[in-house]
Design a protein around this motif. Structure first.
Motif, PDB file in Angstrom:
ATOM      1  N   ALA A 134       4.666  56.430  39.554  1.00 45.72           N
ATOM      2  CA  ALA A 134       5.599  56.656  40.649  1.00 45.72           C
ATOM      3  C   ALA A 134       6.856  55.815  40.535  1.00 45.72           C
ATOM      4  N   LEU A 135       6.810  54.747  39.745  1.00 45.34           N
ATOM      5  CA  LEU A 135       8.004  53.933  39.577  1.00 45.34           C
ATOM      6  C   LEU A 135       8.974  54.553  38.585  1.00 45.34           C
ATOM      7  N   SER A 165       8.706  57.614  47.744  1.00 46.71           N
ATOM      8  CA  SER A 165       9.439  58.241  48.840  1.00 46.71           C
ATOM      9  C   SER A 165       8.502  59.215  49.543  1.00 46.71           C
ATOM     10  N   TYR A 166       8.872  59.600  50.775  1.00 47.23           N
ATOM     11  CA  TYR A 166       7.998  60.447  51.592  1.00 47.23           C
ATOM     12  C   TYR A 166       8.807  61.551  52.252  1.00 47.23           C
ATOM     13  N   THR A 221      19.526  54.052  52.122  1.00 48.88           N
ATOM     14  CA  THR A 221      20.641  54.961  52.391  1.00 48.88           C
ATOM     15  C   THR A 221      20.231  56.425  52.310  1.00 48.88           C
ATOM     16  N   ASP A 222      18.955  56.675  52.057  1.00 51.53           N
ATOM     17  CA  ASP A 222      18.464  58.022  51.789  1.00 51.53           C
ATOM     18  C   ASP A 222      17.853  58.646  53.047  1.00 51.53           C
ATOM     19  N   SER A 223      17.724  59.964  53.039  1.00 46.96           N
ATOM     20  CA  SER A 223      17.168  60.687  54.185  1.00 46.96           C
ATOM     21  C   SER A 223      15.652  60.814  54.131  1.00 46.96           C
ATOM     22  N   SER A 265       5.539  61.022  47.272  1.00 50.13           N
ATOM     23  CA  SER A 265       6.122  62.204  46.624  1.00 50.13           C
ATOM     24  C   SER A 265       7.244  61.809  45.674  1.00 50.13           C
ATOM     25  N   GLY A 266       6.975  60.858  44.791  1.00 48.94           N
ATOM     26  CA  GLY A 266       7.985  60.451  43.824  1.00 48.94           C
ATOM     27  C   GLY A 266       8.943  59.431  44.398  1.00 48.94           C
ATOM     28  N   THR A 267      10.017  59.153  43.670  1.00 50.37           N
ATOM     29  CA  THR A 267      11.010  58.169  44.102  1.00 50.37           C
ATOM     30  C   THR A 267      12.394  58.789  44.035  1.00 50.37           C
ATOM     31  N   THR A 268      13.236  58.465  45.018  1.00 51.33           N
ATOM     32  CA  THR A 268      14.567  59.074  45.080  1.00 51.33           C
ATOM     33  C   THR A 268      15.698  58.061  45.095  1.00 51.33           C
TER      34      THR A 268
END
Length: 209
Positions: free
Chosen positions: A18-19, A161-162, A64-66, A198-201
């Motif tokens: 996931a990193l 991230s979720y 800063t992400d949604s 669910s991964g990283t953004t």
């Protein structure tokens, strides 16, 4: 052992990739805009100046992400880069988390916050103040005293991230300034955070003064 040494979620997510770390050297780059998945704060100190006044170091991280995010917060002492505290922090979308590194009454440093963002272990301990510990460096030849924790650096590593509709995202999202965290019907835990990942953004930035 100190209950704030939390590695289970970090280990589980890192093991699952996931990193986003790969074996190629060019997989890591520095974003000129200061945004990214890993933040390194090069120096904190609670040492005293010539007049005997101790410094405080004030730490912040911004999502800063949604999408909500899980990050690993690690504090490392400056002599041999040994870990003195770590915990898992959960940021809701567009969240800001702040904390202070201040002198402890045991001769070292501690972290304290008034922030409501979710953590594992629960945030109530951080609000009371958590002392940095010497478990990671006792016997390494650099000295066993807690004074080693008085200066060092900080790493914040994005683990996951979720999406907005899963349980972890819902329980870590601030409602009127306070997320549900461990008080939710389906409380925040290492297991739920791992299963909902669910991964990283990316999209993290921060600062220290």
């Amino acid at each position: 052992m100190n209950s704030f040494q939390r590695k289970s979620l970090y280990a589980a997510l890192a093991g699952a990739g996931a990193l986003g770390v790969t074996a190629t050297a060019d997989a890591v780059s520095v974003n000129p805009n200061g945004l990214g998945q890993v933040l390194i704060y090069p120096y904190y100190t609670v040492n005293a100046d010539a007049a005997g006044n101790a410094y405080n170091s004030l730490l912040s991280v911004v999502n800063t992400d949604s999408s909500a995010k899980a990050v690993k917060v690690r504090f490392l002492e400056g002599r041999n880069s040994r870990e003195v505290l770590d915990f898992n922090l959960f940021l809701s979308k567009f969240d800001v988390w702040t904390a202070g590194i201040v002198p402890s009454t045991t001769g070292g440093a501690r972290i304290i916050t008034t922030d409501n963002s979710c953590t594992i272990p629960a945030n109530s301990a951080l609000k009371a103040g958590v002392n940095f510990v010497n478990f990671g460096y006792v016997g390494d030849g650099g000295g066993d005293g807690l004074d080693r924790t008085k200066e060092g650096y900080v790493e914040i590593i994005l683990m996951a991230s979720y999406t907005s509709t899963n349980c972890t995202s819902i329980v870590v999202t601030h409602v009127n300034g306070t997320p549900l965290c461990q008080t939710a019907k389906h409380p925040l835990s290492d297991t739920s955070a791992k299963n909902d990942a669910s991964g990283t953004t990316g999209g993290l930035f921060g600062g220290m003064t």
